[in-house]
Design an enzyme around this catalytic site. Structure first.
Site: not given
Ligand SMILES: Cc1cc2nc3c(=O)[nH]c(=O)nc-3n(C[C@H](O)[C@H](O)[C@H](O)COP(=O)(O)OP(=O)(O)OC[C@H]3O[C@@H](n4cnc5c(N)ncnc54)[C@H](O)[C@@H]3O)c2cc1C
Length: 600
Positions: A442
């Site tokens: 989220e």
């Molecule tokens: C168990 C689980 C359930 C989930 N359920 C859903 C779901 O039902 N529907 C759905 O759509 N998604 C879902 N997600 C996805 C979840 O919302 C994302 O994993 C989350 O938004 C982070 O995206 P990412 O994993 O691509 O990480 P990334 O976006 O790659 O981020 C990696 C790191 O970089 C940091 N970062 C990224 N961009 C920036 C920035 N601009 N400035 C500073 N720091 C930054 C982040 O804070 C994080 O620490 C789920 C994830 C998990 C693990």
């Protein structure tokens, strides 16, 4: 092992003595309710959570869903729990009687849902996602979409998902690539891949309604080009009955640290067969619609984190009363009986921290739920508008603070158990693993920090911030005992320093130093969050101090004394930790900003 999920005495204190939830029954929308009906529904939730959700929490964690012969195999208990939740009317609990709902306030529904998450976060994920998806259709869908999907979702025949994330686009939804091509038949053809979609495949319901973000061909770049689509797993006829398979398929199940009972899926759209999607609302407004629902989802995540923290606290509290180990430091006789570990001040430190984090987090989330109630049902239009602004400002804090400190509480619960806490024989390691998701999904907590300092603080010429200060003043003035006045003074002094720092950060942002100012956004979130939770503890302390004088039993006196001691813990041990944030923010420390990738 205790079966207490959330201490009912605490919940009643927070709902009725701190927040006056009973006053909501004066509002037209809740006029058919009373404190008795609120308590009855809370009692049902607590009982059902214990009987139908807690019963397979550990089993669903150990025996996670599997993909076998094109089907997801999962424990039958998950379906039984989902069906029981639906049959009891909780899926539609907050909705109007016209939709078959119970027309309950958000504050009461949030409390009810707290029991289900505390009992079994993995299984609770399915109904919660379903209500969130249904809510999107209820608010933004057209009449045909509402007729086809809403009744089946609110009755539990169909479930829902939120499909935003793609393999290359998580935090940065502006970069999603899933496409939507209009057809002459009025629907769109969806093509693309989504990842981590919770509940994206399961063997619980007849159909799954995916709420999918995609870009219509030729749409503007970035977030302004994102639209929202309904993509059912099975096509439905005009009455909403399921028919042929739609072209959305499971590409794989993802195996996780915790929340193992909720399937995490990689989904492909339009790979094997045409995938029909139905536009919700206007084109290119999809992210806006999603974000209007995010308040709900983010409060839900904060609430989940607080109550999983709470659950670990309940377990470790019981363990600390039973486990005999060692003697008082001053006891020299090795033959004297051993004491329960709760007699050691260091163990009490860990229990107090858990109490402060979980009950403080619960207070914060209940306050957020109450703002939702006020935003929609307060009789005074001005108050409705103000509640909306406060909620908007506080949403990143309500999501992030409990999800930072809930897992910390679980970490301390493990420590209270000692070696036993590190084994899978005891429940607290699962609490920690489950809770560790909450700072990530989220919107990660890093993204919440950027949202708070980069946007929310300054919105509407900081009107939300001004309203917040006014609200806090009411409780600062209400402190009457010496203890509470001392805490009010600490809070008020910290607040003044935070205001000064906020003004200087505002000047930097206005001066174009965006990267430098936002580089320490996480410190700001910590500072702001701790101030807000101190306020939550002051509210509880004021209520406890007033009630203590007339408490008429030992258990009541103990309860209120416990609240005051936990407030003291927060003011003595936690609030002072923001001094470091203030220094880093005041100096606009550039250590992280100026570190180079090549220097690692
Ligand atoms: C168990 C689980 C359930 C989930 N359920 C859903 C779901 O039902 N529907 C759905 O759509 N998604 C879902 N997600 C996805 C979840 O919302 C994302 O994993 C989350 O938004 C982070 O995206 P990412 O994993 O691509 O990480 P990334 O976006 O790659 O981020 C990696 C790191 O970089 C940091 N970062 C990224 N961009 C920036 C920035 N601009 N400035 C500073 N720091 C930054 C982040 O804070 C994080 O620490 C789920 C994830 C998990 C693990």
């Amino acid at each position: 092992m205790t079966d207490t999920l959330i201490d009912r005495r605490d919940l009643a204190f927070q709902l009725y003595e701190v927040m006056d939830t009973e006053a909501l029954t004066q509002r037209e929308r809740f006029s058919e309710h009373s404190k008795d009906t609120f308590d009855a529904v809370i009692e049902t939730a607590d009982k059902m959570a214990k009987e139908k959700f807690a019963n397979h929490n550990s089993a669903a964690d150990k025996d996670e869903p599997k993909f076998v012969n094109g089907q997801v195999e999962m424990l039958p208990d998950v379906k039984q729990a989902f069906d029981a939740y639906a049959e009891a009317g909780f899926l539609a609990g907050r909705y109007g009687y016209d939709l078959g709902g119970m027309q309950l306030p958000e504050s009461v529904m949030a409390a009810c849902n707290g029991f289900f998450t505390a009992a079994n976060p993995g299984t609770a994920g399915y109904p919660f996602l379903t209500t969130a998806a249904a809510n999107l259709i209820r608010v933004f869908g057209n009449e045909e979409q509402k007729t086809k999907f809403l009744p089946n979702m609110l009755s539990g025949r169909y479930s829902g998902t939120m499909a935003l994330t793609e393999p290359h686009a998580g935090s940065s939804l502006a970069d999603i690539r899933t496409s939507a091509t209009p057809t002459d038949d009025g629907h769109y053809l969806i093509k693309g891949a989504k990842i981590y979609i919770s509940g994206g495949e399961q063997s619980i319901t007849e159909n799954i309604v995916h709420m999918v973000l995609a870009k219509i061909k030729g749409a503007p770049a970035g977030v302004k080009g994102i639209s929202l689509f309904i993509v059912p797993k099975f096509h439905v006829d005009e009455n909403g009955n399921p028919g042929e398979r739609n072209g959305v398929s499971l590409a794989g199940l993802i195996h996780k640290l915790g929340y193992r009972g909720t399937t995490s899926t990689a989904l492909s759209f339009g790979d094997d067969a045409p995938c029909h999607g139905y536009l919700v609302g206007e084109p290119h407004q999809g992210l806006k619609y999603m974000f209007q629902m995010m308040n709900e989802a983010r409060i839900g995540v904060g609430f989940g984190a607080a109550v999983i923290g709470y659950r670990g606290y309940m377990h470790s509290l019981e363990y600390a009363k039973d486990r005999l180990q060692g003697r008082k430091a001053s006891e020299k006789n090795p033959e004297s009986p051993q004491v329960p570990i709760i007699d050691h001040a260091d163990v009490r430190r860990m229990l107090l921290a858990q109490k402060a984090y979980s009950e403080g987090g619960l207070a914060l989330c209940l306050y957020g739920a109450r703002l939702m109630d006020d935003q929609h049902t307060h009789p005074d239009e001005q108050k409705r508008m103000e509640a909306g602004k406060l909620l908007d400002l506080l949403t990143p804090v309500i999501k992030a603070w409990p999800s930072e400190f809930g897992p910390k509480a679980n970490d301390l619960a493990i420590q209270v158990y000692g070696g036993a806490g590190y084994t899978r024989e005891y429940p607290v390691e699962q609490c920690w693993r489950d809770n560790r998701l909450n700072p990530i999904h989220e919107g990660t907590n890093g993204i919440q920090a950027l949202d708070l300092l980069g946007r929310k603080i300054w919105q509407d010429q900081s009107h939300g911030l001004q309203l917040l200060m006014q609200e806090m003043q009411v409780d600062l003035q209400a402190a009457t005992t010496d203890r509470c006045q001392q805490w009010a003074l600490s809070l008020s002094e910290t607040l003044q320093q935070a205001v000064k720092v906020t003004q200087s950060l505002g000047k930097s942002l206005m001066g174009g130093e965006v990267d430098k100012t936002l580089a320490n956004a996480s410190c700001y979130l910590h500072l702001f969050g701790h101030i807000i939770v101190s306020w939550m503890w002051l509210r509880q302390a004021n209520a406890a101090a007033n009630a203590l004088a007339s408490a008429n039993s030992d258990s009541e006196r103990n309860f209120y004394q416990g609240k005051l001691q936990a407030a003291q813990y927060f003011f003595h041990w936690e609030l002072p930790t923001v001094a470091q944030d203030l220094v880093l923010l005041r100096n606009q420390d550039d250590t992280c900003l100026n570190m180079k990738a090549d220097w690692f």
